[in-house]
Enzyme design. Structure first.
Site, short mmCIF file in Angstrom:
data_model
loop_
_atom_site.label_atom_id
_atom_site.label_comp_id
_atom_site.label_asym_id
_atom_site.label_seq_id
_atom_site.Cartn_x
_atom_site.Cartn_y
_atom_site.Cartn_z
N GLU A 95 0.88 -1.16 0.00
CA GLU A 95 0.00 0.00 0.00
C GLU A 95 0.92 1.22 0.00
OE1 GLU A 95 -3.50 1.87 2.82
OE2 GLU A 95 -2.75 -0.13 3.27
N ARG B 250 4.73 -12.72 10.09
CA ARG B 250 5.44 -11.51 9.73
C ARG B 250 6.76 -11.42 10.48
NH1 ARG B 250 1.95 -7.46 9.42
NH2 ARG B 250 3.38 -5.78 9.88
N LYS C 248 3.88 0.98 9.37
CA LYS C 248 4.14 2.21 8.62
C LYS C 248 3.48 3.40 9.29
CE LYS C 248 2.88 0.16 4.87
NZ LYS C 248 2.35 -0.05 3.53
P1 ATP Z 1 2.23 -1.92 7.83
O1 ATP Z 1 1.53 -2.43 9.04
O2 ATP Z 1 3.68 -1.66 8.05
O3 ATP Z 1 1.54 -0.77 7.19
P2 ATP Z 1 1.15 -3.55 5.84
O4 ATP Z 1 0.97 -5.00 5.89
O5 ATP Z 1 -0.08 -2.71 5.94
O6 ATP Z 1 2.24 -3.15 6.87
P3 ATP Z 1 1.54 -3.36 3.05
O7 ATP Z 1 2.10 -2.23 2.28
O8 ATP Z 1 0.10 -3.65 2.91
O9 ATP Z 1 1.90 -3.09 4.56
O10 ATP Z 1 2.40 -4.66 2.84
C1 ATP Z 1 2.78 -5.20 1.61
C2 ATP Z 1 3.15 -6.64 1.82
O11 ATP Z 1 4.21 -6.75 2.76
C3 ATP Z 1 1.98 -7.42 2.38
O12 ATP Z 1 1.86 -8.63 1.65
C4 ATP Z 1 2.34 -7.66 3.82
O13 ATP Z 1 1.82 -8.86 4.28
C5 ATP Z 1 3.88 -7.68 3.77
N1 ATP Z 1 4.43 -7.26 5.06
C6 ATP Z 1 4.20 -6.12 5.73
N2 ATP Z 1 4.84 -6.11 6.91
C7 ATP Z 1 5.50 -7.30 7.00
C8 ATP Z 1 6.35 -7.90 7.99
N3 ATP Z 1 6.64 -7.29 9.13
N4 ATP Z 1 6.84 -9.13 7.73
C9 ATP Z 1 6.57 -9.75 6.57
N5 ATP Z 1 5.79 -9.24 5.61
C10 ATP Z 1 5.25 -8.03 5.80
MG MG Z 2 -1.67 -3.18 4.47
#
Ligand code: ATP
Ligand code: MG
Length: 554
Positions: free
Chosen positions: A37, A263, A273
């Protein structure tokens, strides 16, 4: 089996699923995706997902898409899109074909919503968001159907079109799937599929005032792109039921499956983020690329290599077990890489002056010193030597102890790549702090051991005459506790001493160092010329990692 495993990549449960799918003819080729995202910079948690998704595509000769999951118009920014592309390339990966945006599929999402309405599987609800939450029930109590649940298909079609035309205000209506208000999975209690938002979207402008929810758009985007294995993190485990329900109830050619892994959690860091953005916005760090940030851009500025990050992701592996990785595990990956690749130089961070009394005042020499102890191909550099040098204050003691292996009053030590010196006297200031150490040198000891005695101790040094002054930034963890997410407000766990700036001396050979260039400062650690603040006349180095876990500055 299609396989391109030139290097030995450890298998994991997802690769085993893929192996089986290929063996059983369920898929002929593999297609994954990475769907960030664009609401922040990538962090090391994303790197784990990137290495997994792009790594699979590479090893199975498949494809991996980059898809910006931009269905939420509120928080997205072109700066984030740019940084994500840049970080991905820097990490050593390349997406297949064009970059995708979920917003490219807004017409399709709308079409599939109409299909669900036509099948009696979706309805326009006019409960407000608070009521929807109340009606949904809890884990221990069932949900209650909305009074709008049993509207006719025609009425729902009309109202959904009204929503799309902007005839409702935000929160006045939404589209919900009609599934099961008694499901033991709360996600299946008629989840919201579309909501109204009068916000301009970066890619589609003002074309839309209804935006699809993640659960609705994600599975359809996967199917439209021909994704075979849609890999995400464990918190989406329950959402898989909805993922499957939507794809099973619409007419779409491809049928991807979702798989979840745990994760990455790393000690002394946060990965959200939203929280990282809070640090940036409130100026608690210098920006997303502050070298203390767990972002890819922060780690890069700190001096991390892409290889070390990839090695680390491989080392932590892919499982369904929730865990917290020790920070030292990341550090040992970067040490292992930099040990092989960085040239050695000398720097003195906490200097004390040494005068070599029997060295001719008018004399200076240029010594040739190896850039790497085990890699002759990395050559030599010129290092000036003279009567006055700087050494590290903690490399000298007046009194010998058994474990102290550096310069002691009355004893000898070798200067790295140079002569052996003997400490003969000291001068102190009024406070009792040593200001000068007086030494003699053995002029016959350059590049060879003197007769009849062995001098094993070696310390680093800098010629005072030719030394360059540099600002050296020593970093500690950004948080004082291993799990900052465990306290009410993570801001309270910030380490106020996470950055320590010191003035030190470095060899003149560093005058031509390039931004981002990495070095080992002998006996101290790995450092990298800061890409933002360093200028030819005022060098700034970031400490990437100390040489050993226990190194201390004083
Ligand atoms: P955040 O909570 O940091 O905003 P998010 O999951 O909302 O993380 P996205 O941009 O949606 O962030 O993530 C893109 C991809 O990265 C998704 O498939 C998510 O599952 C993966 N991802 C995000 N954080 C982690 C993590 N700590 N470990 C492994 N994969 C991750
Ligand atoms: Mg997300």
């Amino acid at each position: 089996m299609i396989n391109n495993k030139e290097s030995v990549v450890p298998s994991n449960f997802i690769r085993q699923i893929i192996d089986n799918d290929l063996k059983n003819g369920i898929h002929k080729s593999i297609h994954t995706r990475f769907p960030p995202e664009p609401n922040g910079y990538l962090h090391i948690g994303h790197a784990k997902s990137i290495c997994l998704n792009f790594g699979i595509a590479k090893d199975y000769l498949g494809k991996c898409n980059l898809r910006f999951d931009d269905t939420n118009p509120e928080k997205e920014d072109l700066e984030y899109i740019k940084s994500i592309k840049n970080d991905l390339i820097w990490l050593g990966f390349k997406w297949s074909g064009d970059i995708h945006y979920s917003s490219n599929y807004f017409d399709e999402f709308y079409k599939y919503a109409i299909e669900l309405i036509n099948k009696g599987l979706a309805y326009v609800d006019e409960l407000n968001p608070k009521q929807i939450r109340e009606y949904r029930g809890t884990l221990s109590s069932p949900g209650k159907p909305s009074p709008y649940r049993s509207r006719s298909i025609q009425k729902n079609l009309d109202l959904f079109k009204k929503m799309r035309l902007g005839k409702f205000k935000e929160g006045e209506a939404c589209l919900r799937a009609k599934i099961d208000m008694n499901s033991s999975f709360i996600i299946m209690r008629d989840p919201v599929l579309y909501r109204i938002r009068f916000i301009r979207h970066q890619q589609t402008g003002n074309n839309w005032c209804i935006y699809p929810m993640y659960d609705f758009s994600h599975c359809i985007s996967d199917a439209l792109e021909g994704i075979t294995h849609s890999i995400c993190t464990l918190e989406f485990q329950d959402n898989r039921r909805l993922y499957d329900w939507i794809l099973d109830n619409i007419t779409i050619a491809c049928r991807p499956n979702q798989y979840e892994f745990s994760r990455l959690n790393l000690q002394y860091t946060i990965m959200s983020k939203r929280k990282l953005n809070q640090l940036v916005k409130s100026n608690l760090v210098e920006g997303w690329d502050d070298p203390r940030m767990p972002t890819i851009s922060g780690l890069r500025r700190r001096g991390f290599t892409a290889k070390a990050i990839r090695d680390f992701c491989q080392r932590v592996g892919v499982t369904k077990q929730e865990n917290m990785i020790e920070f030292s595990s990341l550090e040992s990956c970067i040490r292992a890489d930099l040990n092989k690749t960085t040239p050695r130089v000398m720097a003195v961070l906490n200097p004390v002056k040494v005068i070599i009394e029997n060295y001719n005042e008018k004399n200076t020499e240029t010594l040739l010193i190896r850039n790497h102890p085990n890699k002759p191909e990395m050559g030599f550099r010129e290092v000036p030597f003279g009567r006055v040098i700087w050494i590290e204050r903690n490399d000298f003691r007046e009194i010998e102890t058994e474990t102290y292996k550096r310069l002691v009053l009355g004893q000898e030590v070798r200067l790295r790549g140079s002569y052996i010196i003997r400490a003969k006297g000291i001068k102190k200031d009024k406070q009792g702090k040593i200001t000068t150490i007086y030494c003699s040198y053995d002029m016959d000891s350059l590049g060879k051991n003197p007769n009849k005695r062995k001098v094993k101790r070696v310390i680093h040094w800098i010629s005072a005459d030719k030394a360059l002054i540099a600002e050296i930034r020593l970093y500690d963890h950004l948080f004082t506790i291993p799990n900052p997410d465990s306290v009410d407000d993570f801001i309270n766990a910030i380490n106020s001493k996470s950055l320590c700036k010191v003035q030190g001396f470095v060899e003149p050979s560093l005058a031509t160092a390039k931004p981002g260039q990495r070095f080992q400062f002998e006996r101290i650690g790995y450092f990298c010329l800061d890409s933002k603040h360093s200028k030819p006349q005022s060098l700034v180095f970031n400490r990437t990692v100390s040489l050993r876990e226990t190194w201390s500055f004083d």
